[in-house]
Design a protein around this motif. Structure first.
Motif, PDB file in Angstrom:
ATOM      1  N   GLU A   1       0.821  -1.205   0.000  1.00  0.00           N
ATOM      2  CA  GLU A   1       0.000   0.000   0.000  1.00  0.00           C
ATOM      3  C   GLU A   1       0.862   1.265   0.000  1.00  0.00           C
ATOM      4  O   GLU A   1       0.455   2.305  -0.533  1.00  0.00           O
ATOM      5  N   ASN A   2       2.065   1.188   0.583  1.00  0.00           N
ATOM      6  CA  ASN A   2       2.938   2.359   0.643  1.00  0.00           C
ATOM      7  C   ASN A   2       3.807   2.516  -0.598  1.00  0.00           C
ATOM      8  O   ASN A   2       4.547   3.494  -0.715  1.00  0.00           O
ATOM      9  N   ASN A   3       3.718   1.540  -1.516  1.00  0.00           N
ATOM     10  CA  ASN A   3       4.463   1.645  -2.769  1.00  0.00           C
ATOM     11  C   ASN A   3       3.863   2.768  -3.614  1.00  0.00           C
ATOM     12  O   ASN A   3       2.652   2.839  -3.811  1.00  0.00           O
ATOM     13  N   MET A   4       4.713   3.679  -4.119  1.00  0.00           N
ATOM     14  CA  MET A   4       4.235   4.859  -4.853  1.00  0.00           C
ATOM     15  C   MET A   4       3.428   4.472  -6.099  1.00  0.00           C
ATOM     16  O   MET A   4       2.403   5.085  -6.405  1.00  0.00           O
ATOM     17  N   PHE A   5       3.913   3.461  -6.832  1.00  0.00           N
ATOM     18  CA  PHE A   5       3.228   3.061  -8.065  1.00  0.00           C
ATOM     19  C   PHE A   5       1.862   2.455  -7.754  1.00  0.00           C
ATOM     20  O   PHE A   5       0.863   2.774  -8.411  1.00  0.00           O
ATOM     21  N   VAL A   6       1.828   1.591  -6.752  1.00  0.00           N
ATOM     22  CA  VAL A   6       0.552   0.987  -6.354  1.00  0.00           C
ATOM     23  C   VAL A   6      -0.381   2.058  -5.807  1.00  0.00           C
ATOM     24  O   VAL A   6      -1.582   2.080  -6.112  1.00  0.00           O
ATOM     25  N   GLY A   7       0.167   2.965  -4.997  1.00  0.00           N
ATOM     26  CA  GLY A   7      -0.645   4.031  -4.412  1.00  0.00           C
ATOM     27  C   GLY A   7      -1.295   4.912  -5.460  1.00  0.00           C
ATOM     28  O   GLY A   7      -2.494   5.220  -5.386  1.00  0.00           O
ATOM     29  N   SER A   8      -0.536   5.324  -6.476  1.00  0.00           N
ATOM     30  CA  SER A   8      -1.108   6.158  -7.542  1.00  0.00           C
ATOM     31  C   SER A   8      -2.146   5.383  -8.339  1.00  0.00           C
ATOM     32  O   SER A   8      -3.146   5.947  -8.791  1.00  0.00           O
ATOM     33  N   ALA A   9      -1.925   4.054  -8.491  1.00  0.00           N
ATOM     34  CA  ALA A   9      -2.903   3.220  -9.198  1.00  0.00           C
ATOM     35  C   ALA A   9      -4.199   3.085  -8.404  1.00  0.00           C
ATOM     36  O   ALA A   9      -5.292   3.032  -8.980  1.00  0.00           O
ATOM     37  N   VAL A  10      -4.089   3.027  -7.068  1.00  0.00           N
ATOM     38  CA  VAL A  10      -5.282   2.978  -6.207  1.00  0.00           C
ATOM     39  C   VAL A  10      -6.096   4.269  -6.360  1.00  0.00           C
ATOM     40  O   VAL A  10      -7.331   4.239  -6.504  1.00  0.00           O
ATOM     41  N   ILE A  11      -5.415   5.413  -6.323  1.00  0.00           N
ATOM     42  CA  ILE A  11      -6.089   6.709  -6.505  1.00  0.00           C
ATOM     43  C   ILE A  11      -6.787   6.755  -7.858  1.00  0.00           C
ATOM     44  O   ILE A  11      -7.956   7.144  -7.965  1.00  0.00           O
ATOM     45  N   ASP A  12      -6.064   6.348  -8.897  1.00  0.00           N
ATOM     46  CA  ASP A  12      -6.611   6.353 -10.255  1.00  0.00           C
ATOM     47  C   ASP A  12      -7.827   5.443 -10.369  1.00  0.00           C
ATOM     48  O   ASP A  12      -8.822   5.789 -11.010  1.00  0.00           O
ATOM     49  N   MET A  13      -7.755   4.259  -9.714  1.00  0.00           N
ATOM     50  CA  MET A  13      -8.862   3.310  -9.774  1.00  0.00           C
ATOM     51  C   MET A  13     -10.123   3.891  -9.153  1.00  0.00           C
ATOM     52  O   MET A  13     -11.210   3.869  -9.766  1.00  0.00           O
ATOM     53  N   TYR A  14     -10.003   4.430  -7.936  1.00  0.00           N
ATOM     54  CA  TYR A  14     -11.188   4.990  -7.274  1.00  0.00           C
ATOM     55  C   TYR A  14     -11.752   6.177  -8.061  1.00  0.00           C
ATOM     56  O   TYR A  14     -12.969   6.297  -8.247  1.00  0.00           O
TER      57      TYR A  14
ATOM     58  N   ASP B   1     -13.313   8.210  -1.943  1.00  0.00           N
ATOM     59  CA  ASP B   1     -12.324   7.222  -1.519  1.00  0.00           C
ATOM     60  C   ASP B   1     -10.946   7.540  -2.089  1.00  0.00           C
ATOM     61  O   ASP B   1      -9.923   7.296  -1.439  1.00  0.00           O
ATOM     62  N   ALA B   2     -10.917   8.077  -3.318  1.00  0.00           N
ATOM     63  CA  ALA B   2      -9.641   8.491  -3.913  1.00  0.00           C
ATOM     64  C   ALA B   2      -9.010   9.587  -3.070  1.00  0.00           C
ATOM     65  O   ALA B   2      -7.798   9.552  -2.769  1.00  0.00           O
ATOM     66  N   LYS B   3      -9.803  10.561  -2.654  1.00  0.00           N
ATOM     67  CA  LYS B   3      -9.299  11.655  -1.819  1.00  0.00           C
ATOM     68  C   LYS B   3      -8.839  11.139  -0.461  1.00  0.00           C
ATOM     69  O   LYS B   3      -7.798  11.548   0.066  1.00  0.00           O
ATOM     70  N   ARG B   4      -9.638  10.227   0.106  1.00  0.00           N
ATOM     71  CA  ARG B   4      -9.317   9.696   1.432  1.00  0.00           C
ATOM     72  C   ARG B   4      -7.962   8.981   1.404  1.00  0.00           C
ATOM     73  O   ARG B   4      -7.119   9.168   2.293  1.00  0.00           O
ATOM     74  N   PHE B   5      -7.753   8.172   0.367  1.00  0.00           N
ATOM     75  CA  PHE B   5      -6.487   7.445   0.259  1.00  0.00           C
ATOM     76  C   PHE B   5      -5.329   8.403  -0.015  1.00  0.00           C
ATOM     77  O   PHE B   5      -4.234   8.263   0.552  1.00  0.00           O
ATOM     78  N   PHE B   6      -5.570   9.401  -0.854  1.00  0.00           N
ATOM     79  CA  PHE B   6      -4.538  10.382  -1.190  1.00  0.00           C
ATOM     80  C   PHE B   6      -4.079  11.128   0.063  1.00  0.00           C
ATOM     81  O   PHE B   6      -2.877  11.298   0.292  1.00  0.00           O
ATOM     82  N   HIS B   7      -5.020  11.566   0.886  1.00  0.00           N
ATOM     83  CA  HIS B   7      -4.659  12.302   2.103  1.00  0.00           C
ATOM     84  C   HIS B   7      -4.020  11.389   3.144  1.00  0.00           C
ATOM     85  O   HIS B   7      -3.225  11.848   3.972  1.00  0.00           O
ATOM     86  N   TRP B   8      -4.368  10.089   3.087  1.00  0.00           N
ATOM     87  CA  TRP B   8      -3.774   9.128   4.021  1.00  0.00           C
ATOM     88  C   TRP B   8      -2.301   8.895   3.718  1.00  0.00           C
ATOM     89  O   TRP B   8      -1.492   8.663   4.622  1.00  0.00           O
ATOM     90  N   MET B   9      -1.920   8.942   2.439  1.00  0.00           N
ATOM     91  CA  MET B   9      -0.540   8.656   2.044  1.00  0.00           C
ATOM     92  C   MET B   9       0.417   9.628   2.716  1.00  0.00           C
ATOM     93  O   MET B   9       0.188  10.839   2.722  1.00  0.00           O
ATOM     94  N   GLY B  10       1.486   9.095   3.271  1.00  0.00           N
ATOM     95  CA  GLY B  10       2.469   9.954   3.918  1.00  0.00           C
ATOM     96  C   GLY B  10       3.289  10.701   2.883  1.00  0.00           C
ATOM     97  O   GLY B  10       3.200  11.923   2.734  1.00  0.00           O
ATOM     98  N   GLU B  11       4.092   9.953   2.139  1.00  0.00           N
ATOM     99  CA  GLU B  11       4.931  10.555   1.103  1.00  0.00           C
ATOM    100  C   GLU B  11       4.241  10.419  -0.250  1.00  0.00           C
ATOM    101  O   GLU B  11       3.726   9.355  -0.590  1.00  0.00           O
ATOM    102  N   LYS B  12       4.197  11.499  -1.003  1.00  0.00           N
ATOM    103  CA  LYS B  12       3.540  11.486  -2.320  1.00  0.00           C
ATOM    104  C   LYS B  12       4.531  11.979  -3.362  1.00  0.00           C
ATOM    105  O   LYS B  12       5.175  13.009  -3.177  1.00  0.00           O
TER     106      LYS B  12
END
Length: 697
Positions: free
Chosen positions: A357-370, A378-389
């Protein structure tokens, strides 16, 4: 490998003073045979107890074996303990470091060797050159080349081959070719180096020519020849070359190698021949994670989203197959493109479970999916949850707001990103300009573009200019859009003119639309979409003669527009409907509700817009074609299979047509359902007879 007789060795070493010469011979012969770690440790221990640790010859042999086993730490320890190092000692360590990708350390050891007045030989030079090549150290690589020439050394096939490979990796193919042609002796490795160099640098024809020449000279190809040739099919962009390479692989007997099989799959995937790629995949007796992931990417990029999800489920069932970030990113992309929100949630949960979940590539794909499944919260919630972007995560969130019609939020995010210290890249500007276009935000969009021109490190390309033309065109500022095109520093391409033609259709500017279409036909005379757009524009303006001409041109050229299809996810399964697909397995179930749906919305005021159709058929037949557009079929299926009041989510591959857009507004009102439909351009949220795009799409 035959087992070493250690009992005989122990017998020899029992009396050192009597058997000194036989012991030295046994060390040499045994070390030459060893390939495994356990007997190597035993022999090393015997050499220590026998008092030969300072013997340079034995130490070099031990170093060589430890390097072979990948134990660089042991090799370096032995090297440091050699009191009288020779050129072979230095060369073995340098070669071992390079083979284990420790390029910087290898160069440092080479520097120490030169400072210590050790003169490198041909093996040393050929061993260290790949380090310069892989690090892109052109100046140092050229310096070593000059050292080799100044030293007056005779031509050496190993050094010259390494130099050909080095200059190829630097992209200096003229120098590589000159060196290759000047070689007095060439072996298979030399030919592989030049073929690989041309292939990797995009010179496919030259790569194939040298490969053919290699065959005519009677040289036997090896595994590396095959692997060097395969990239040529990518840069030449011709499937025929790829199939020819496949045939050659079969004839030479390398078809069962898993690396070759994976590379062949890559050829077919890159040409969107998914079935051929899957055939190669199915023939593999042992499939590693690279093969599974490549096949998954093929299904995803080829729009075979249901097959991608099925393939991923099979992948999860394989024992001893560890998921990686690439596999998770690929399947999330499939969920994003197909609108499979339920499957996407499941993959997100799997990413959490597997600590990706903390992998940058996977994280951006999660945002894109939602975001692309219409679940922006949910995309916003996950984006704000991420520590490093990183930039990619910000881009995904900006694009997600844009495609959902929240242009102002996209601009706010863009400003926040700049305030965080991250520099926007090309994709960032494309995303925020697209967001301005879809939301009709003209002034701020132009400000962002001109600020980009003045102060940003990103140089605008044609894609950015096309976005500005879309902003102006959608806002009805067609004259300003034309002026903008005329003052561009680039020659307008197909996308630029096609963007302006779409604006002409929206604002019924027939004259300008006709002029632009002629420019498009000069560039792409066989683009069916342009004829369709032109015909629809004429129909909206009531210019039936123009409609007739556009349709006649389409028929005379035997062109067909891309077939429309719509996907809907029900209970984690994706159902896809093609326009007019009456032989669909689910059609007999939805036929009745489709007729009921049309009857209900007609009663509410819906009138089918038959003018948008290109088919020259009767009026009743034209209505039937409209009623069986993929979007309406998917909506009917969703009404049948989902509970009342639930949101119906649909993903389309094309822009929503005027008739489906109108029908969807009526359906949302009559059946009291929220329809969330993502077409090729943006999201449309239909509720109570109104669309979120405000008929601006």
């Amino acid at each position: 490998m035959h087992p070493v007789n250690f009992y005989f060795y122990r017998h020899l070493s029992t009396n050192l003073t009597q058997r000194l010469c036989p012991l030295a011979q046994s060390h040499a012969s045994i070390l030459r045979k060893l390939k495994d770690l356990r007997p190597l440790r035993q022999i090393h221990a015997q050499i220590i107890t026998s008092g030969f640790t300072h013997d340079t010859f034995r130490s070099n042999s031990l170093m060589n074996l430890y390097v072979y086993c990948g134990l660089l730490g042991d090799a370096k320890q032995i090297f440091n303990q050699i009191p009288c190092k020779n050129v072979v000692s230095w060369t073995i360590l340098i070669s071992g470091l390079v083979k284990n990708d420790c390029f910087i350390e290898a160069i440092e050891v080479f520097r120490e060797m030169m400072v210590g007045d050790f003169k490198p030989n041909a093996v040393t030079i050929s061993s260290v050159i790949p380090a310069f090549a892989n690090l892109g150290l052109i100046r140092i690589g050229k310096s070593v080349h000059c050292f080799w020439i100044r030293g007056g050394f005779e031509g050496n096939v190993f050094v010259e081959t390494a130099l050909v490979d080095m200059y190829s990796k630097f992209g200096c193919m003229d120098v590589a070719r000159q060196l290759f042609e000047g070689m007095s002796e060439r072996n298979v490795v030399s030919w592989n180096a030049i073929v690989s160099g041309y292939s990797d640098n995009g010179f496919s024809e030259e790569a194939i020519q040298h490969f053919n020449l290699m065959q005519r000279k009677g040289l036997a190809v090896d595994f590396f020849t095959v692997m060097s040739l395969i990239p040529a099919s990518f840069s030449v962009g011709c499937l025929q070359v790829g199939t020819g390479i496949h045939g050659f692989v079969v004839r030479t007997g390398y078809e069962n190698d898993k690396h070759v099989k994976t590379a062949l799959m890559d050829i077919y995937v890159s040409h969107n021949c998914v079935d051929d790629a899957h055939r190669v995949f199915s023939e593999m007796p042992v499939k590693d994670v690279a093969a599974w992931t490549l096949m998954l990417s093929g299904f995803s990029s080829g729009r075979h989203w249901d097959r991608a999800i099925k393939h991923f489920n099979e992948m999860l069932g394989m024992h001893n197959l560890k998921l990686d970030s690439i596999a998770l990113t690929s399947i999330l992309s499939s969920c994003s493109n197909s609108g499979a929100l339920q499957q996407g949630r499941r993959i997100h949960a799997l990413a959490i479970k597997t600590y990706f979940e903390n992998n940058m590539f996977v994280g951006s794909a999660v945002i894109d999916m939602y975001a692309n499944c219409g679940n922006l919260e949910d995309a916003k919630r996950f984006f704000h949850w991420m520590g490093e972007k990183d930039v990619v995560c910000w881009n995904a969130m900006i694009a997600g707001n844009g495609v959902n019609g929240y242009g102002t939020d996209a601009i706010d995010l863009f400003l926040q990103m700049k305030g965080s210290g991250l520099d926007p890249d090309e994709s960032t500007f494309v995303s925020v300009l697209h967001a301005c276009s879809h939301a009709g935000i003209v002034y701020e969009g132009l400000q962002i573009f001109y600020r980009m021109l003045k102060s940003s490190h990103v140089i605008p390309n044609l894609q950015h200019y096309a976005c500005v033309i879309d902003i102006l065109g959608r806002a009805g500022q067609l004259d300003a859009a034309c002026s903008f095109i005329n003052n561009m520093p680039f020659q307008p391409d197909f996308d630029v003119y096609n963007t302006l033609l779409g604006a002409c259709r929206i604002h019924h500017n027939i004259k300008l639309g006709h002029e632009i279409s002629q420019k498009i036909f000069e560039m792409e005379p066989n683009d069916a979409g342009c004829y369709v757009l032109l015909s629809n524009m004429y129909a909206l303006a009531g210019n039936w003669e123009g409609v007739k001409i556009a349709r006649a041109s389409l028929r005379s050229k035997r062109l067909k527009k891309d077939p429309g299809f719509s996907s809907i996810e029900i209970n984690q399964e994706v159902y896809t409907f093609m326009a007019g697909e009456k032989d669909h397995p689910q059609y007999f179930k939805i036929e009745g509700i489709l007729k009921f749906l049309i009857l209900k919305i007609q009663t509410a005021g819906y009138v089918p817009n038959t003018d948008i159709l290109l088919q020259d058929v009767s009026d009743d037949m034209r209505k039937d074609i409209l009623y069986h557009h993929s979007e309406k079929m998917a909506i009917a299926f969703g009404l049948m299979r989902t509970k009342p009041r639930t949101v119906i989510r649909i993903t389309k591959n094309l822009r929503s047509c005027d008739d489906c857009h109108s029908a969807s507004k009526f359906i949302s009102k009559v059946f009291r359902r929220v329809l969330l439909i993502k077409d090729a351009n943006r999201f449309h949220v239909f509720q109570d007879g109104v669309c979120s795009c405000r008929d601006y799409w």
